[in-house]
Design a protein around this motif. Structure first.
Motif, short mmCIF file in Angstrom:
data_model
loop_
_atom_site.label_atom_id
_atom_site.label_comp_id
_atom_site.label_asym_id
_atom_site.label_seq_id
_atom_site.Cartn_x
_atom_site.Cartn_y
_atom_site.Cartn_z
N ASP A 8 0.83 -1.21 0.00
CA ASP A 8 0.00 0.00 0.00
C ASP A 8 0.86 1.26 0.00
OD1 ASP A 8 -2.39 -1.37 -0.06
OD2 ASP A 8 -2.78 -1.19 2.09
N ASP A 11 1.98 1.99 -3.45
CA ASP A 11 0.88 2.44 -4.31
C ASP A 11 0.18 3.69 -3.78
OD1 ASP A 11 1.34 0.17 -5.82
OD2 ASP A 11 -0.22 -1.01 -4.83
N CYS A 12 0.73 4.33 -2.79
CA CYS A 12 0.07 5.43 -2.10
C CYS A 12 -0.38 6.56 -3.04
CB CYS A 12 0.97 5.99 -1.00
SG CYS A 12 0.20 7.27 0.00
N ASP A 13 0.52 7.01 -3.89
CA ASP A 13 0.18 8.14 -4.78
C ASP A 13 -0.91 7.75 -5.78
OD1 ASP A 13 2.03 9.76 -3.49
OD2 ASP A 13 3.65 9.16 -4.86
N ALA A 14 -0.79 6.55 -6.34
CA ALA A 14 -1.81 6.09 -7.30
C ALA A 14 -3.16 5.91 -6.60
CB ALA A 14 -1.37 4.79 -7.96
N ASP A 15 -3.14 5.36 -5.39
CA ASP A 15 -4.39 5.18 -4.64
C ASP A 15 -5.02 6.53 -4.31
OD1 ASP A 15 -4.09 2.44 -4.68
OD2 ASP A 15 -3.34 2.28 -2.63
N LYS A 16 -4.21 7.50 -3.94
CA LYS A 16 -4.72 8.83 -3.61
C LYS A 16 -5.38 9.46 -4.84
CE LYS A 16 -2.37 11.46 -0.83
NZ LYS A 16 -1.32 12.36 -0.27
N ASN A 17 -4.71 9.34 -6.00
CA ASN A 17 -5.26 9.90 -7.24
C ASN A 17 -6.54 9.20 -7.67
OD1 ASN A 17 -3.16 11.72 -7.38
ND2 ASN A 17 -1.92 10.42 -8.73
N ALA A 18 -6.66 7.92 -7.35
CA ALA A 18 -7.85 7.15 -7.73
C ALA A 18 -8.96 7.26 -6.69
CB ALA A 18 -7.48 5.68 -7.93
N ILE A 20 -8.87 5.99 -3.66
CA ILE A 20 -8.91 4.78 -2.83
C ILE A 20 -8.32 5.11 -1.47
CG2 ILE A 20 -8.11 2.40 -2.60
CD1 ILE A 20 -7.88 2.37 -5.70
N THR A 22 -6.64 4.06 1.70
CA THR A 22 -5.84 3.02 2.34
C THR A 22 -5.21 3.63 3.59
OG1 THR A 22 -3.88 3.59 1.05
CG2 THR A 22 -5.33 1.88 0.14
N VAL A 25 -2.78 6.35 2.64
CA VAL A 25 -3.46 7.54 2.12
C VAL A 25 -4.08 8.32 3.27
CG1 VAL A 25 -5.41 8.34 0.71
CG2 VAL A 25 -3.87 6.57 -0.18
#
Length: 129
Positions: A8, A11-18, A20, A22, A25
């Motif tokens: 996680d 993937d923090c930046d991608a999750d924040k942009n999407a 999601i 976590t 985030v």
């Protein structure tokens, strides 16, 4: 759980942009590294405590073990379990410490930790046999 949190973090930046939500985030990478350290330190401790307890109950003397050599020590199930547990635990805790010290900012370290966690699981499982 610790490995999933490390994934996680990567993937923090991608999750924040999407959008999601976590743990990294919501609470940040720094807080998540503390949680990872806690999980992995706990895993290391509890993995090692069982074989240590067995060794103490068998009353092996250190002087006897020293004279045996590593190959012969590995033939004793309690000693073998302790060695496997300690190798996996020390490895896991040392990697968790590195992640904690970098606060989850070193992507190469995070990727190594994700892959190495698979091997650590094997050490933990082998210490139960």
């Amino acid at each position: 759980m610790g490995r999933e949190l490390v994934m996680d973090i990567t993937d923090c930046d991608a999750d924040k942009n999407a959008g999601i939500i976590t743990i990294p985030v919501r609470y940040g990478k720094r807080a998540t590294t503390k949680i990872v350290f806690s999980f992995w330190a706990g895993t290391g401790f509890f993995t090692s405590i069982g074989p240590m307890k067995q060794m103490i109950s068998q009353k092996f003397s250190l002087s006897t073990l020293r004279t045996m050599g590593l190959a012969n020590m590995f033939k004793i199930p309690d000693v073998r379990r302790l060695i496997l547990a300690m190798v996996g635990s020390i490895w896991l805790i040392s990697r968790a410490t590195q992640i904690f010290m970098t606060e989850g900012t070193d992507d190469i370290l995070l990727r190594k930790a994700i892959e190495e966690a698979k091997i650590n699981v094997l050490f933990v499982l082998a210490s139960c046999i």
